[in-house]
Design a protein around this motif. Sequence first.
Motif, mmCIF file in Angstrom:
data_model
loop_
_atom_site.group_PDB
_atom_site.id
_atom_site.type_symbol
_atom_site.label_atom_id
_atom_site.label_comp_id
_atom_site.label_asym_id
_atom_site.label_seq_id
_atom_site.Cartn_x
_atom_site.Cartn_y
_atom_site.Cartn_z
ATOM 1 N N ILE A 81 -4.530 14.200 14.272
ATOM 2 C CA ILE A 81 -5.044 15.709 14.863
ATOM 3 C C ILE A 81 -4.066 15.932 16.133
ATOM 4 N N ILE A 82 -3.699 15.072 16.595
ATOM 5 C CA ILE A 82 -2.577 15.154 18.245
ATOM 6 C C ILE A 82 -1.348 15.763 17.457
ATOM 7 N N GLY A 83 -1.167 14.985 16.161
ATOM 8 C CA GLY A 83 0.641 16.173 15.592
ATOM 9 C C GLY A 83 1.462 14.893 15.664
ATOM 10 N N GLU A 84 0.540 13.196 15.453
ATOM 11 C CA GLU A 84 1.448 12.108 15.723
ATOM 12 C C GLU A 84 1.917 11.917 14.483
ATOM 13 N N TYR A 85 2.374 12.587 13.339
ATOM 14 C CA TYR A 85 2.366 11.791 12.494
ATOM 15 C C TYR A 85 3.462 10.493 11.515
ATOM 16 N N ASN A 86 4.132 10.522 12.423
ATOM 17 C CA ASN A 86 5.473 9.278 11.904
ATOM 18 C C ASN A 86 3.719 8.108 12.915
ATOM 19 N N GLU A 87 3.526 8.517 13.984
ATOM 20 C CA GLU A 87 2.307 7.145 13.845
ATOM 21 C C GLU A 87 1.337 6.629 12.875
ATOM 22 N N SER A 88 1.038 7.770 12.302
ATOM 23 C CA SER A 88 -0.249 7.592 11.114
ATOM 24 C C SER A 88 0.606 7.180 9.950
ATOM 25 N N ALA A 89 2.000 7.564 8.899
ATOM 26 C CA ALA A 89 2.469 7.684 8.087
ATOM 27 C C ALA A 89 2.449 5.685 8.467
ATOM 28 N N ILE A 90 3.751 5.635 9.491
ATOM 29 C CA ILE A 90 3.603 4.428 9.533
ATOM 30 C C ILE A 90 2.437 3.556 9.738
ATOM 31 N N VAL A 91 1.782 3.489 9.749
ATOM 32 C CA VAL A 91 0.768 2.758 10.728
ATOM 33 C C VAL A 91 -0.246 2.926 8.720
ATOM 34 N N THR A 92 0.000 3.804 8.162
ATOM 35 C CA THR A 92 -0.831 3.508 6.587
ATOM 36 C C THR A 92 -0.065 2.561 5.756
ATOM 37 N N PHE A 93 1.554 2.965 5.868
ATOM 38 C CA PHE A 93 2.821 2.213 5.097
ATOM 39 C C PHE A 93 1.903 1.464 5.360
ATOM 40 N N LEU A 94 2.173 0.215 6.349
ATOM 41 C CA LEU A 94 2.043 -0.944 7.262
ATOM 42 C C LEU A 94 1.089 -1.910 6.380
ATOM 43 N N PHE A 95 -0.059 -0.921 6.273
ATOM 44 C CA PHE A 95 -1.281 -1.161 5.733
ATOM 45 C C PHE A 95 -1.607 -1.707 4.541
ATOM 46 N N LEU A 96 -0.440 -0.835 3.962
ATOM 47 C CA LEU A 96 -0.464 -0.395 2.154
ATOM 48 C C LEU A 96 -0.213 -1.878 1.913
ATOM 49 N N PHE A 97 1.374 -2.107 2.571
ATOM 50 C CA PHE A 97 1.970 -2.900 2.332
ATOM 51 C C PHE A 97 1.817 -4.293 2.638
ATOM 52 N N GLY A 98 1.428 -4.117 3.687
ATOM 53 C CA GLY A 98 0.852 -5.705 4.168
ATOM 54 C C GLY A 98 -0.816 -5.788 3.191
ATOM 55 N N SER A 99 -1.405 -5.188 2.364
ATOM 56 C CA SER A 99 -2.080 -5.830 1.685
ATOM 57 C C SER A 99 -1.817 -6.224 0.080
ATOM 58 N N TYR A 100 -0.725 -5.423 -0.387
ATOM 59 C CA TYR A 100 0.357 -5.616 -1.409
ATOM 60 C C TYR A 100 0.587 -7.083 -1.220
ATOM 61 N N LEU A 101 0.910 -7.396 -0.192
ATOM 62 C CA LEU A 101 2.143 -8.541 0.653
ATOM 63 C C LEU A 101 1.062 -9.773 0.484
ATOM 64 N N GLU A 102 -0.120 -9.722 1.026
ATOM 65 C CA GLU A 102 -0.411 -10.402 0.856
ATOM 66 C C GLU A 102 -1.340 -10.608 -0.502
ATOM 67 N N GLU A 103 -1.573 -9.895 -1.290
ATOM 68 C CA GLU A 103 -1.886 -10.082 -2.678
ATOM 69 C C GLU A 103 -1.000 -11.176 -3.323
ATOM 70 N N ARG A 104 -0.084 -10.679 -2.948
ATOM 71 C CA ARG A 104 1.148 -11.290 -3.634
ATOM 72 C C ARG A 104 1.190 -12.879 -3.373
ATOM 73 N N THR A 105 0.901 -12.909 -1.897
ATOM 74 C CA THR A 105 0.715 -14.447 -1.374
ATOM 75 C C THR A 105 -0.277 -15.056 -1.365
ATOM 76 N N LEU A 106 -1.331 -14.323 -1.456
ATOM 77 C CA LEU A 106 -2.976 -14.994 -1.710
ATOM 78 C C LEU A 106 -2.708 -15.640 -3.373
ATOM 79 N N ALA A 107 -2.126 -14.467 -4.149
ATOM 80 C CA ALA A 107 -1.657 -15.340 -5.595
ATOM 81 C C ALA A 107 -1.680 -16.551 -5.739
ATOM 82 N N LYS A 108 -0.161 -16.764 -4.977
ATOM 83 C CA LYS A 108 0.237 -18.302 -5.457
ATOM 84 C C LYS A 108 -0.290 -19.062 -4.975
ATOM 85 N N THR A 109 -1.500 -19.170 -3.583
ATOM 86 C CA THR A 109 -2.332 -20.341 -3.100
ATOM 87 C C THR A 109 -3.095 -20.177 -4.225
#
Length: 635
Positions: A81-109
């Motif tokens: 809403i406030i036009g901080e597209y860089n913040e929203s893009a990076i936050v959503t990417f990091l959240f998704l990428f974190g979930s991906y890494l979490e899934e991969r590492t949990l699979a190892k456990t």
Amino acid sequence: MKFQKLIQEHNNQITLITAILIVAGFFSKYFLGNTLGYDIFLAVASIIAAVPIMMHAYQALKVKVVSIELLVSIAVIGAFIIGEYNESAIVTFLFLFGSYLEERTLAKTRQSIKSLTEMAPTTAAVVQDDGTTEEVDVDDVDEGDIVLVKTGGSIPVDGTVVEGHGYTDESVVTGESREVGKQVKDDVFSGTMLSDGYLKIEATKVGDDTTFAKIIELVEDAQDTKSHAEKFIDRFSQYYTPAVLIIALLVFIFSRDFKLAITVLVLGCPGALVIGAPVSNVAGIGNGAKRGILVKGGEAMDTFSKIDTFVFDKTGTLTKGNTSVSAVKNYGTSLDNTFALTAKVESLSDHPLGRAIVTYAESKTYDFQELEVEDNQTIKGQGMMAQIDNHEVLAGNLKLMSSHDIKLTAQQTTDLDELQATGSSVVIIAVDGKVDLIVAISDIIRPEVAKQLQSLRDKGAKHLVMLTGDNKATADYVAQQVGIDEVHAELMPEQKVEIVKQFQQVGRSVAFVGDGINDSPSIATADIGIAMGSGTDVAIETSDVVLMQSSFEALVHAYGLAKKTVLNTKENITIAIGVVAFLLIGLIAGFIYMASGMFVHEASILVVIFNAMRLISYGKAPQVKQIPQTTPAIK
């Protein structure tokens, strides 16, 4: 519903597309000088990445749960809403990428647990009436069927060998990396591998009733059984996450800084705290499962770590239970006839002492199989009585003799005392009201017990106790050899339970270690029940910990693993709380922003996962020497 399924199936691709769009946006701004392109690329990346996050938030809200995804969704919408597209893009990417890494590492456990299920056989070669074999689904095998297993094949059922011989790798059941010889009348387990030879096996347990199936079920259920720490965190997060929303709202009301408010939402995500305890327990349970140590969930692991008193059964636990007749005192007219009657009585029992007498009778070719049993009765804590070929036969201890007014002569009393002084178990046999035999039976102390009991002490055990139904002299001898602190002998099962309760009443945390069958009341009463190796239904259902290989080294490993798992959980909680504190301080001090806060948040989740993964490699797999071993009997 189809759209939701499509998004879930392509979550990783969405993460990759988001990353590409973010890179394209930064390239457009810093290399091409195109600010409009920068905003468009990042706005599109925000929208694409926000879709799976918002879907999860909506699904959680439907069941009245305020999830981490909801906090991120609100923060992203606010940034958009406030036009901080860089913040929203990076936050959503990091959240998704974190979930991906979490899934991969949990699979190892979870890999050590998953590998168990992959070993489960799917087909079996059933021998037909004409001698041919037919390949059938393992679920179609019935009890009593004969299955053929060749070299390299997986045994599909629990059963008894009826033909052939070979060597099996039972590490999937016991955790022991060694081959076990199998021949006719030996028992085999589903899921084990035939390394050499061939076997025809009569199925005694099939499908979900097999030992291997029960192990898989137990380990899978254990992952869902929460520890005290997990239960606390669940309750905490129910209030914590809504509180973050309220705090963010208050920040906006008082500061009128919308960006600051949505930053609070991002920083308040309790991801590391929520995942820290479960991942530790999964890793700890997986470590045990690979070593034939089955722990029934996080709560059992937590309780086990606090044990200070270990109570042991003697026969089959501190000793191997491989008993043999070491002396026979005969006071009757015919040793052959009396011992035949004795063997017939003991053949009605499954007690280790009875089996030793029957084995001895068979080796001496005493003719007892054809004797007719007219009546028989087992008397708890005393022995057995039976009517055989018009003779009343009693086989048991002094209590049994006393209860039937049978007195020992001076010579018999002297002989009894001498045999018991050697540490032998003694069975007194009376025929028609008169003592005719005293049979001494020696058991074999497990060679590793003394050393491993000291290891238990080193890891925190404060009191080691032995409870046994055997005579006091034998019990004292065994206790002296292995280093037991306290001995209670000549006990009946209910008396063992009472002693366990007495320890609990004075504030001790008690683990009872037994065979899981005769001692099931004590195992169920103790704070932690530990079954040594039988792998029976009773052991698996009654106890909290099952040691499939019946090894004291495995017991020490399990105790240390429980302590390490609980410590690891506490470390993860400390890390999670520390990260939240750091982010709040950083926000106040002005060096943490929305994107950097999300980066730290996702990094903290990976830190607690990697910390938990250290449990997978904790300790060394127990090494057990090849059988046979030459270990002296109790004397």
